[in-house]
Structure formats: structure tokens, C-alpha cells
Design an enzyme around this catalytic site. Structure first.
Site, PDB file in Angstrom:
ATOM      1  N   ASP A 405       6.603 -12.948  -5.638  1.00  0.00           N
ATOM      2  CA  ASP A 405       6.288 -11.608  -5.147  1.00  0.00           C
ATOM      3  C   ASP A 405       7.589 -10.797  -5.129  1.00  0.00           C
ATOM      4  O   ASP A 405       8.681 -11.369  -5.208  1.00  0.00           O
ATOM      5  CB  ASP A 405       5.687 -11.726  -3.743  1.00  0.00           C
ATOM      6  CG  ASP A 405       5.386 -10.383  -3.130  1.00  0.00           C
ATOM      7  OD1 ASP A 405       4.891  -9.498  -3.847  1.00  0.00           O
ATOM      8  OD2 ASP A 405       5.665 -10.210  -1.926  1.00  0.00           O
ATOM      9  N   THR A 407       8.183  -7.509  -2.905  1.00  0.00           N
ATOM     10  CA  THR A 407       8.501  -6.980  -1.578  1.00  0.00           C
ATOM     11  C   THR A 407       8.525  -8.106  -0.541  1.00  0.00           C
ATOM     12  O   THR A 407       7.544  -8.814  -0.350  1.00  0.00           O
ATOM     13  CB  THR A 407       7.468  -5.918  -1.161  1.00  0.00           C
ATOM     14  OG1 THR A 407       7.402  -4.921  -2.173  1.00  0.00           O
ATOM     15  CG2 THR A 407       7.854  -5.293   0.167  1.00  0.00           C
ATOM     16  N   ARG A 579      10.811   2.546  -2.836  1.00  0.00           N
ATOM     17  CA  ARG A 579       9.359   2.530  -2.637  1.00  0.00           C
ATOM     18  C   ARG A 579       8.923   3.964  -2.329  1.00  0.00           C
ATOM     19  O   ARG A 579       9.485   4.599  -1.437  1.00  0.00           O
ATOM     20  CB  ARG A 579       8.973   1.609  -1.486  1.00  0.00           C
ATOM     21  CG  ARG A 579       9.192   0.143  -1.791  1.00  0.00           C
ATOM     22  CD  ARG A 579       9.148  -0.695  -0.518  1.00  0.00           C
ATOM     23  NE  ARG A 579       7.872  -0.611   0.170  1.00  0.00           N
ATOM     24  CZ  ARG A 579       6.845  -1.421  -0.067  1.00  0.00           C
ATOM     25  NH1 ARG A 579       6.964  -2.367  -0.984  1.00  0.00           N
ATOM     26  NH2 ARG A 579       5.724  -1.311   0.599  1.00  0.00           N
ATOM     27  N   ARG A 772       1.371  -3.519 -10.242  1.00  0.00           N
ATOM     28  CA  ARG A 772       0.059  -3.007  -9.838  1.00  0.00           C
ATOM     29  C   ARG A 772      -0.981  -4.125  -9.796  1.00  0.00           C
ATOM     30  O   ARG A 772      -2.111  -3.950 -10.220  1.00  0.00           O
ATOM     31  CB  ARG A 772      -0.409  -1.904 -10.792  1.00  0.00           C
ATOM     32  CG  ARG A 772       0.472  -0.670 -10.832  1.00  0.00           C
ATOM     33  CD  ARG A 772       0.454   0.064  -9.526  1.00  0.00           C
ATOM     34  NE  ARG A 772       0.957   1.417  -9.623  1.00  0.00           N
ATOM     35  CZ  ARG A 772       1.236   2.187  -8.571  1.00  0.00           C
ATOM     36  NH1 ARG A 772       1.093   1.696  -7.351  1.00  0.00           N
ATOM     37  NH2 ARG A 772       1.678   3.404  -8.726  1.00  0.00           N
ATOM     38  N   LYS A 778      -3.166 -11.872  -9.124  1.00  0.00           N
ATOM     39  CA  LYS A 778      -2.016 -12.781  -9.050  1.00  0.00           C
ATOM     40  C   LYS A 778      -2.477 -14.223  -9.247  1.00  0.00           C
ATOM     41  O   LYS A 778      -1.861 -14.992  -9.989  1.00  0.00           O
ATOM     42  CB  LYS A 778      -1.314 -12.635  -7.694  1.00  0.00           C
ATOM     43  CG  LYS A 778      -0.604 -11.317  -7.478  1.00  0.00           C
ATOM     44  CD  LYS A 778       0.139 -11.310  -6.140  1.00  0.00           C
ATOM     45  CE  LYS A 778       0.898 -10.024  -5.913  1.00  0.00           C
ATOM     46  NZ  LYS A 778       1.689 -10.031  -4.671  1.00  0.00           N
ATOM     47  N   ASP A 803      -0.172 -12.752  -0.943  1.00  0.00           N
ATOM     48  CA  ASP A 803       0.357 -13.800  -1.823  1.00  0.00           C
ATOM     49  C   ASP A 803      -0.347 -15.139  -1.626  1.00  0.00           C
ATOM     50  O   ASP A 803      -0.073 -16.089  -2.367  1.00  0.00           O
ATOM     51  CB  ASP A 803       1.861 -13.992  -1.576  1.00  0.00           C
ATOM     52  CG  ASP A 803       2.648 -12.709  -1.767  1.00  0.00           C
ATOM     53  OD1 ASP A 803       2.381 -12.019  -2.765  1.00  0.00           O
ATOM     54  OD2 ASP A 803       3.509 -12.394  -0.923  1.00  0.00           O
TER      55      ASP A 803
END
Length: 1093
Positions: A405, A407, A579, A772, A778, A803
Site C-alpha cells: 500500500d 498511504t 494528497r 485508483r 487489490k 488492505d
């Protein structure tokens, strides 16, 4: 039945089995309402234990004998008991029972700890209201419908609907650190219009059945008052207090229990975690199959040769061994089958049953080294690494793909307001005495003469930042997202200070003036909409909607000319790694607000499809907005993020970044982390590239995939090289919309073709950036790679709830103990405080774990082959009579005592290469890639080594027995002396072989290796030196002592041990170093040359 049909016809089909009705305080509703008898709900006991005192034995035995090796040895044991076999049932029964008992004790102890933890929770004292008075009870006695009192800093004993709070604004603050790790305070609200005296409250709650999502709850409360229509109030997650959460900054609350015991959301979240298997387990099963075939072959050969031998004249019934009448009457085929089983029993020790318990102990004890590693300790959170499962330790050394990931994982998730853009003008903060003069215009359209946006637009923008959020002011700002706090603090810099929310009134301090707004509705943020809104009313009566969200979510809902003024600033800020959020507003007319208010209230009262109905109303009201500006917030890189990514790539690991952020922001982060270099050619498969040239998206997708495939695969001379550094020329960028087209094409044939092209392109790129991405996408990416050709080992790492899906999907899941909660940590296999710790976890710990357990597995098969091969050869010299070569004590103790501890110590402590060297030389990791040490060539080498040693032991001792009168007194050695000499050479050889393999010596290694040899000698002297009354025949009485009295025996044993170990000494000297040890040898040589020159 009639009532159900009537409700369905009138649209009231929501009161079905997918909802439950709860009577608050167990008081029935008024007689005018139809009474529905409440079903029996579960009690409030938490049961995390697996066994009870009554079912432990049968349940545990059933689970253990589901393992193939255990079941196989049980069958062998039963055969020994039923059939007249050459060895005692004790020889296979004792090792089996040892494994079963050790495993049962371990599992029983772990379950006892779970029982102990359950009792602490179930016996926790709580207060329940009965007849208006609080009564002390144990937590396990709470029932659905009970009104429970909870005081500050106490945890909620079950899932409660908040009815009353001691705070004036009818709210309470809660921390959910034990559920999702978020230590910041969350605000929950009481149900409106409830009676202050709950003893007189007559109400029912209708809500959904228990489900595990912590952030979803749908229900409604019917409040009955005399001579009035019942009032209906909607219930959502903001009214639900979860079991395990803690009450903060609130003296006490009263709530009604809606979910208890194993139906609470906390309990449902700790169930059903999928079981992952390591590649080592699969290799063990394959090797076991080979050895099982060897065992069957040996038994078949011996059975066949026995009957061939007995067909010779005089051999079937020699004069010294006449058959009984029963033996003569036995069916020939039955006798052949019985003999086959007897040979199976005789050779069954080639299957190492004790290996399973040794592997389990190695994994369990080895996992502590990760938790004990001081380098993993983070002083900021005062925590170290966490191991949630020890079954995958060795998998850390086999990772080929890392999915990370962005962030909170690559970045710190520590937000700081940097700049903003209002009406196309960029503003950066400069410290100044006047607030709004602190704006500094640094960039703007050259065609505009004014240097700033208008005063009114600036104030409107800052009001939007102060109003459009869910921040609470309670001794500082409290929010569930660090983004919101950063924006509110950013507005403070320019003179607009959020003062808090009191009784649905939001207060803003504008310079010296206090502005007050009535909060009418909050349109909550969700990852699908990617925006949130508030509807407020000013003192003058105007109704305003303020909205903030991602540019892709806001731009389609505002005017096109406004978008063009802001888009360039958003893209530039994203390119710099910030961001960005866009801010818009809308002035609602009375009719628009009335329509929206009615729609929101109806949707919030719905029990079925509430989320979909709310989304429809949100989308309807959030249209035709006016774009004010955009914000830029900086999220700094994690400490040593770039060095970690560089080391992983140096180890031959492909790194993919999966994020929900914009492409420009994520791309700049990849450059900062050195995943993309300045000379890397970026291949882009996004909506923007698909819409180029005005062609159909699917046609353009096919064209781009073929073009990129030609570049990366067909034209690359090193494309077929698995670990080639020549592949570090391309970076691939794909967005969520393009990925959806790849994975879900209009035709199945295209989908398969696109997937293959896409996967080959990705696998031949240095790094892949997927932006995006939705959480499900994911997981789809991870699954796509995991199931690709070669089944590469995948690792997913993240810190947030979004996640979790990819963490569960990957072979190994790593959670970061970050600021987005602990859901990722709870669902992971391993948890680390920072991304930088991943380097040592994989390159050092993972490398060593794999090498240790691979050596353990190969060594176990090798030493058991050495053990049984002489037994097999002995049958050729004893007329296939099934005569055992070794004593029953030796058969039993070989794997349990004589050779088990040295390999366990080795598998825990061995460092064939120092940790510092492994960390400094990432390429060492690729030496053991793709299960290098447990593939067929190393397995064949170990097997041939076992065959060589077995042949040497047997025939070496046979040469010694060419002269039977070995003792000084002229006595003759017998068959038990023969077997004991072979066994002694065997034990010393396999133990000293392990000593030669050991590179990292500790006092523990010395103790177990030399201690095991000493124990064998002492045991043999003791076992043969005493007449044991419980033995019907004592085969080894003074055999070992007499054996040691012969000088020839000593000489042969020493010679055979040396001859056995000679290849282990000569081969490393004669051949060029290869494999995992080679690079360390080369490094040492390089250092030596440096010292001399």
C-alpha cells in the site's frame, strides 16, 4: 403466515428472519401493537476455546489422526498388535504416542490459556438496570434487551445501542483500539426522543441480524407513548457501542444490549481466518510420497525374494524350524500378505513421524526470535514485531512479489497542510500578523490581472474547511482521519478556527467574530463515493451544502469551466507528491432541502438496502455544485522507505504498489522510493491513454497491451531470465478502471488473452504501480499473480482496513502498526511497526528460517534412510526371515532421543551467513529463491548420501565380521553385536555430519551434539548392563560393553565414521563454492585480498 403475507403485500417485508426485534428492558409494547414473541438469543459468554474437558480427548485425537503420517503409523501399530510381526508394537507405538502426547499437551495448554482469557471476560463485573436500579452481575449473564450501565474507562461488555449519556450534548466518546487499533476518540450519539427515565421507556428495536462489519449497522427504534402514534428513529453505526471498545471523557452511559456473546461484532471478526500452507509443507508431502514408494518397494522385493528362496529344496521347512500344523493350513496368499505387512512394519521407520513434531517445535520456538529482535522495536509506539502465525516463517525467505500500500505504508500518514488553490490561484502560508494576508499568491493564470481570488471566495473556502468534516473539539482536535485534522488546522492558520459542535450547532471563530451554523445532515465518506458532505443552516436561514472529495469524484458534479481553473493545480500538486482534495458548495432552496431531508430520513429508516438507498439520495443532492478550490496535504515518506525498496529489488523481488490515490501522487512517491529511476521508461495503461486517438476503449486497450508486450517481452533479450537485472528498464502504471477492463472484458476469450498479456508485461517490468484501486481490486491483482505460471510466492503489506483483502489473499500478509487502525495487523500473519523492518524480516530472518527448515527436512529423510537401509540389506543374509537388525530399544529411541535434539538446535540457531552480511548483500536472497534447497536435485543428493552411508555401515561391519572371534577371550560376536556396531556407527556419523554442517556454534549446539552422543553411550551401557525384570528376553545384555572391549571394533567404527564423513570434508575443498554459502566465502576471500593489498 397471514401476517407475513400481509406485510409483504403492503411493502412491509423488512420484518423477516434477516432482522431481530428487541424489547428494551424486556418490557412488552402497548396492547395496541401486535406482540411478536422474541426468539431466544445467545447469552453473553465468549467462547474462544476449542475444547472442553469432555471432548478434548476424542476431538484432539480425531484432528491429529487426520494428518496422513500419524494415521499411517497408527495403522502400522495396529498391524503389529494384530499380526505376528518381527518387531514389538512398542517400536512404532512409542514414537507415535510421543508425538501425539506432545502435540496434545501443546494444544491443550494453548486452549487452557484461551479458557483462562474467556473466564476473565465472562466473569467481568457489570451493572444491569432492574426496576430502575443498577444491579451487579457477571458479564456472561447479560441478555439481549438488558439496559447496561458503563462508566468512564470501562469497556463495553456487549454491543449496545446508546440510550443516555452523562454529557449535555447527548454524545459520548469511545476508543476502539482493541478492535481496529484507532486510539483517537470517536463520537457516538444517543437515540433522539428517548425518555430520561428509562424505567418508563416503552420501546422496541428492530435491527439486522449479527454480521462482522465493524462499521455497518442498520436498525430503527419504535418509541411508544400513551395516546400517541409510535415515533420511529433510525439507528446506525453512530448509535452502536461495540464490545471491546472503551468509554472516554464521559462519566457514564446507559445502553441496551442488541448483540451478545458470540454474536457481537468483535467475536464474529475473530472467526474464520483462512489457513495458509507454506511451500515447505508441500515439499515434505512430495518427499513423503517418494519414501513411501521406497518402503513399498522394499517390502515387495523382500516378500517376493522370500518365497523365491523358500521354493529351493530344503529351504521352505528346514530341520531346525519345522512348521506347525496351523502354519501348514494357512492360505498361501494370506501368508504372503501377512509377510508383506511384516516387512512394512520392519522398514516403516524410513517414514520420519517425529519430523512433524520437530518441525512444529522449530516453527513455534523460532517465531520468538522475530518478537525478541530489538531492531524491530519502535520507541514511538513502544512496540516490536508481532507473529500471528508461526506456520509461515520459512515462507519469508521465498518471497518473489511484494504488494505494498502507499498511504501509511510507504508514507507516514502524518498529514500537514501545505497549500491550497482558490478559483485557480495558489495560496501558500506565510507567517504574518493579519490572518488572511498570510495567504501568499505564488502561481496563477497569467491572463488574470488580480493577484488573488475574491475576499468572499476565500472566506467561503475557509468556511468549507471548518464545516465539512467530522472533527470534534475535545482538549484538542479528535477525528478518525488525520486528513481532516490537517485541513482544520490549515484553516486555523488563516484565521478561521473551528470551536466545536454543541447540540447540533457548529461554531467558527472568524477573526473576532463567532459564526454559528446548525448542522442538519452529514453525508458520510465512503471509499466508493470518495467524498463527504455536510448540510448546514446559517443564522440568516440559508441552507448550504459543503462537499470535499477526490477530484475524480468532484469534477463530474461541478461546472466544466470551473474544473479547468482547478485541474492544473491539482495535477501539479499530485506530481509533487501531495494528497489533494477538491472543495465545492451548493446553496439549497427550501424545496431542494425538503426533498433531500425527506429522502435521507426515509433511507435511514430502511432495514433493507439502506446503504444503496442512502447513496442514491447522496448522489441526487450532490449535483450541480460550484467548485471553490482544492487543498494539498503532504504525507511524508516512511523512514528508510527508499533504502528498503532498493534492497528488495536488489534481492530479486518484484515490488508492486497498490493504492487508491491519484496516479500523479503515487508516481512521485514511486520515484522518491527509487522504485522508478529517472531512466526508467514508464508504460501507462490508464483511462487517459485509453481515450487517446478517439477510439473505442477496448480496441485501444488491445492495441496498448500488444505494444507494451512487444517492448517488454518480445524485444527484450533477457526477458526469459528469471532474476535478470536487465529487466530494470520499464515501469508499468495501471489504474482501476483499466484493470476492470482487463479482468472483465466483454468476451471470455478476450479476458483470458488480456490477462496473459497484462501479466507478462507486469512480470517483465522493474516495478508496477496500480492506482485508483478499490480494496477488492487489490486482492484480484494479488490473486492473479499468485495463480500465474510457477505459482510465485507473494507478500502483501499494508496498514489500513482497505488492505485486509490483499493481506488475506497473499501467501504472506504483513500488517503495519500505523495510524489507520489495527485491522490490517489483526488479519496479518506478521506485524511490524515500520516499513523499514521489512528488509530485515525478509533478507535476514526469512533467509535463515528457510535454510534452517530446509536442512531439517532433508536431514530427517537422510538419517532415516541411513537407519533402515542396513535393516533392508540384512534380510538378504538372514533368509528373509524378518529378523530385525537393531534392538527394539534402539528402534524406539533413535528418532526420539539419540538424533532429535541436535537437529532441533541447529534449526533454531544456525546462521550459515551472518545477519549483517545478509543485510548488506541483498543478492544473497536470490540464491535460495524458488525453493532452491528443497527441489529434486538436493533431495536426490541427500538420498544418495543416505544410500552411500547405509551401504558403508552395513558392508563395512560385515568385513569386520570376517573374523568372528573379535574379543580377546576368543568368544564369537553374534547378530545383536553386529546390529549394535552398525547402530553405533550410524548414530555417530549422522550426529557428526550435522556438526560439520554447523557454521554458527553456540554453547547450546555443543551441549546437544556432544550430549546426545554421550547419552547414547551411557544409555547403551545402562540398558545392557542390568537384567530388566519386565523383559521376557534381554537381547543386549552386556553386548555393548563386550563390543567396546574389542580393539578391532573400535578401529572399524572410527574408520567407518571417517570414511562416511570424508566426502563432506573433501567436496567443499575440491569444488568451487556454490549455493547459499558461496557468496559468504567469496566475500571473505575479497576481504582477505583487501587486507593483503
Amino acid at each position: 403466515m397471514l401476517r407475513r403475507i400481509f406485510n409483504r403485500l403492503l411493502g412491509g417485508d423488512e420484518r423477516r428472519v434477516d432482522s431481530r426485534t428487541i424489547y428494551i428492558g424486556h418490557r412488552s409494547c402497548p396492547a395496541s401493537e401486535a406482540f411478536i414473541p422474541p426468539p431466544k438469543f445467545c447469552d453473553n459468554r465468549i467462547v474462544s476455546s476449542k475444547y472442553t474437558i469432555w471432548n478434548f480427548l476424542p476431538k484432539n485425537l480425531f484432528e491429529q489422526f487426520r494428518r496422513i503420517a500419524n494415521f499411517y503409523f497408527l495403522i502400522i501399530f495396529l498391524v503389529q498388535v494384530i499380526v505376528d510381526t518381527p518387531t514389538s508394537p512398542v517400536t512404532s507405538g512409542l514414537p507415535l504416542f510421543f508425538v501425539i502426547i506432545v502435540t496434545a499437551i501443546k494444544q491443550g495448554y494453548e486452549d487452557w490459556l484461551r479458557h483462562k482469557a474467556d473466564n476473565e471476560v465472562n466473569k467481568y463485573p457489570v451493572k444491569v438496570l432492574e426496576d430502575g436500579k443498577p444491579v451487579d452481575k457477571d458479564s456472561e449473564k447479560i441478555k439481549v434487551g438488558d439496559v447496561v450501565e458503563v462508566k468512564e474507562n470501562e469497556t463495553f461488555p456487549c454491543d449496545l445501542i446508546l440510550l443516555q449519556s452523562s454529557r449535555d450534548d447527548n454524545t459520548c466518546f469511545v476508543t476502539t483500539a482493541s478492535l481496529d487499533g484507532e486510539s483517537n476518540h470517536k463520537t457516538h450519539y444517543t437515540v433522539p426522543d428517548t425518555e430520561k427515565d428509562l424505567d418508563s421507556l416503552s420501546a422496541t428495536i428492530e435491527c439486522e441480524q449479527p454480521q462482522p462489519d465493524l462499521y455497518k449497522f442498520v436498525g430503527r427504534m419504535h418509541i411508544y407513548k400513551s395516546n400517541q402514534e409510535p415515533a420511529v428513529r433510525s439507528l446506525g453505526p453512530e448509535n452502536l457501542l461495540l464490545k471491546g471498545a472503551t468509554l472516554k471523557n464521559t462519566q457514564k452511559i446507559l445502553g441496551v444490549a442488541v448483540y451478545t456473546g458470540m454474536e457481537t461484532k468483535m467475536a464474529l471478526n475473530y472467526q474464520g481466518k483462512s489457513q495458509k500452507r507454506s511451500v515447505v509443507e508441500k515439499s515434505i508431502n512430495a518427499f513423503l510420497l517418494v519414501y513411501l514408494c521406497i518402503l513399498l518397494s522394499k517390502a515387495l522385493v523382500c516378500t517376493t525374494l522370500k518365497y523365491v528362496f523358500q521354493n529351493k529344496p530344503g529351504q521352505d521347512e528346514p530341520w531346525y524350524n519345522e512348521k506347525t500344523q496351523r502354519e501348514k493350513d494357512t492360505n498361501l496368499y494370506l501368508k504372503m500378505f501377512t509377510d508383506f505387512l511384516s516387512f512394512m512394519v520392519l522398514f516403516n521407520f524410513i517414514i520420519p513421524v517425529s519430523m512433524y513434531v520437530t518441525v512444529e517445535m522449530q516453527k513455534f520456538l523460532g517465531s520468538f526470535f522475530i518478537g525478541w529482535d530489538k531492531d524491530f522495536y519502535d520507541p514511538e509506539i513502544k512496540e516490536g514485531a508481532l507473529v500471528n502465525t508461526s506456520d509461515l516463517n520459512e515462507e519469508l525467505g521465498q518471497v518473489e512479489y511484494v504488494f505494498t500500500d502507499k498511504t501509511g505504508t510507504l508514507t507516514q500518514n502524518n498529514m500537514e497542510f501545505i497549500e491550497c488553490c482558490i478559483d485557480g490561484f495558489q495560496y501558500k502560508y506565510h507567517d504574518s500578523s493579519s490572518e488572511l494576508d498570510g495567504f501568499g499568491v505564488t502561481y496563477g493564470p497569467m491572463s488574470k490581472l488580480q493577484q488573488k481570488a475574491g475576499w468572499e471566495r476565500e472566506e467561503l473556502f475557509l468556511r468549507a474547511l471548518c464545516l465539512c468534516h467530522t472533527v470534534q473539539e475535545e482538549k484538542g482536535f479528535i477525528a478518525s482521519s488525520p486528513d481532516e485534522i490537517a485541513l482544520v488546522k490549515g484553516a486555523m492558520r488563516y484565521g478561521f478556527t473551528f470551536m466545536g459542535l454543541e447540540s447540533k450547532t457548529m461554531k467558527i471563530l472568524n477573526k473576532n467574530d463567532v459564526e454559528m451554523y446548525e448542522l442538519l445532515h452529514v453525508l458520510n465518506f465512503d471509499p466508493v463515493r470518495r467524498r463527504m458532505s455536510v448540510i448546514v443552516r446559517t443564522r440568516s436561514g440559508d441552507t448550504l451544502l459543503f462537499c470535499k472529495g477526490a477530484d475524480s469524484s468532484i469534477f463530474p458534479r461541478v461546472k466544466l469551466e470551473e474544473v479547468e481553473r482547478i485541474r492544473m493545480h491539482v495535477e501539479r500538486s499530485a506530481t509533487e507528491g501531495y494528497r489533494t482534495l477538491c472543495v465545492a458548495y451548493k446553496c439549497l432552496s427550501a424545496e431542494e432541502y425538503e426533498h433531500a431531508d425527506k429522502g435521507l430520513k426515509e433511507a435511514r429508516l430502511a432495514l433493507q438496502d439502506r446503504e444503496e438507498k442512502l447513496t442514491a439520495v447522496y448522489n441526487q443532492v450532490e449535483t450541480g455544485m460550484s467548485l471553490i478550490g482544492a487543498t494539498a496535504v503532504e504525507d511524508r515518506l516512511q523512514e528508510e522507505a527508499a533504502e528498503t525498496m532498493e534492497a528488495l529489488q536488489g534481492a530479486g523481488i518484484k515490488v508492486w504498489v497498490l493504492t487508491g490515490d491519484k496516479m500523479e501522487t503515487a508516481k512521485s512517491t514511486c520515484y522518491a522510493c527509487r522504485l522508478f529511476q529517472r531512466n526508467t521508461e514508464l508504460l501507462e495503461l490508464t483511462v487517459r491513454t485509453l481515450e487517446e486517438r478517439g477510439r473505442r476503449r477496448e480496441d485501444r486497450l488491445h492495441e496498448l497491451l500488444l505494444e507494451y508486450h512487444k517492448k517488454t517481452v518480445q524485444d527484450s533479450p533477457l526477458a526469459k531470465t528469471s532474476w535478470s537485472v536487465g529487466n530494470q528498464d520499464y515501469g508499468f502504471i495501471v489504474d482501476g478502471a483499466s484493470l476492470t477492463m482487463v479482468l472483465n472484458s466483454s468476451s471470455d476469450s478476450n479476458t483470458s488473452h488480456y490477462k496473459n498479456l497484462f501479466l507478462q508485461i507486469c512480470q517483465n517490468c522493474t516495478a508496477v504501480l496500480c492506482c485508483r484501486m478499490a480494496p477488492l481490486q487489490k486482492a484480484q491483482i494479488v490473486k492473479l499473480v499468485k495463480n500465474s505460471k510457477g505459482s510465485p510466492i507473494t507478500l502483501s503489506i499494508g496498514d489500513g482496513a482497505n488492505d485486509v483483502s490483499m493481506i488475506l489473499e497473499a501467501h504472506v500478509g504483513i500488517g503495519i502498526k500505523g495510524k489507520e487502525g489495527r485491522q490490517a495487523v489483526r488479519n496479518s500473519d506478521y506485524a511490524i511497526p515500520k516499513l523499514k523492518h521489512l528488509k530485515k524480516l525478509l533478507l535476514a530472518h526469512g533467509h535463515l528460517y528457510y535454510v534452517r527448515i530446509a536442512h531439517l527436512v532433508q536431514y530427517f529423510f537422510y538419517k532415516n534412510l541411513c537407519f533402515i537401509l542396513p535393516q533392508f540389506l540384512y534380510q538378504f543374509f538372514c533368509g528373509y526371515s524378518q529378523q530385525p537388525l537393531y534392538d527394539a530399544a534402539y528402534l524406539t529411541m533413535y528418532n526420539i532421543c539419540f538424533t532429535s535434539m541436535p537437529i532441533l538446535a541447529y534449526s533454531l540457531l544456525e546462521q550459515h551467513i551472518g545477519m549483517e552480511v545478509l543485510l548488506c548483500n541483498a543478492t544473497l536472497y536470490s540464491d535460495i529463491a524458488k525453493n532452491a534447497m528443497l527441489r529434486w536435485p538436493p533431495f536426490i543428493y541427500w538420498t544418495l548420501l543416505g544410500v552411500y552411508h547405509g551401504l558403508l555401515f552395513f558392508f563395512g561391519v560385515r568385513l569386520l565380521f570376517g573374523n568372528l572371534a573379535l574379543p580377546d577371550n576368543g568368544q564369537v560376536f553374534g547378530n545383536w553385536s553386529y546390529g549394535t556396531i552398525v547402530f553405533t556407527v550410524l548414530v555417530f556419523t549422522v550426529t557428526l555430519k550435522l556438526a560439520l554442517d554447523t557454521r554458527h556454534w553456540t554453547w547450546i549446539n555443543h551441549f546437544v551434539i556432544w550430549g546426545s552422543l554421550a547419552f547414547y553411550v551411557l544409555f547403551s551401557l545402562f540398558w545392557g548392563g542390568i537384567i530388566w525384570p519386565f523383559l521376557s528376553q534381554q537381547r543386549l545384555y552386556f553386548v555393548f560393553a563386550n563390543m567396546l572391549s574389542s580393539v578391532s571394533t573400535w578401529l572399524v567404527m572410527i574408520l567407518l565414521v571417517l570414511l562416511s564423513l570424508l566426502p563432506e570434508i573433501l567436496l567443499p575443498v575440491l569444488r568451487k563454492p556454490r549455493g547459499p554459502h558461496a557468496r559468504q566465502v567469496q566475500l571473505k576471500q575479497t576481504r582477505t585480498q583487501t587486507l593483503y593489498f
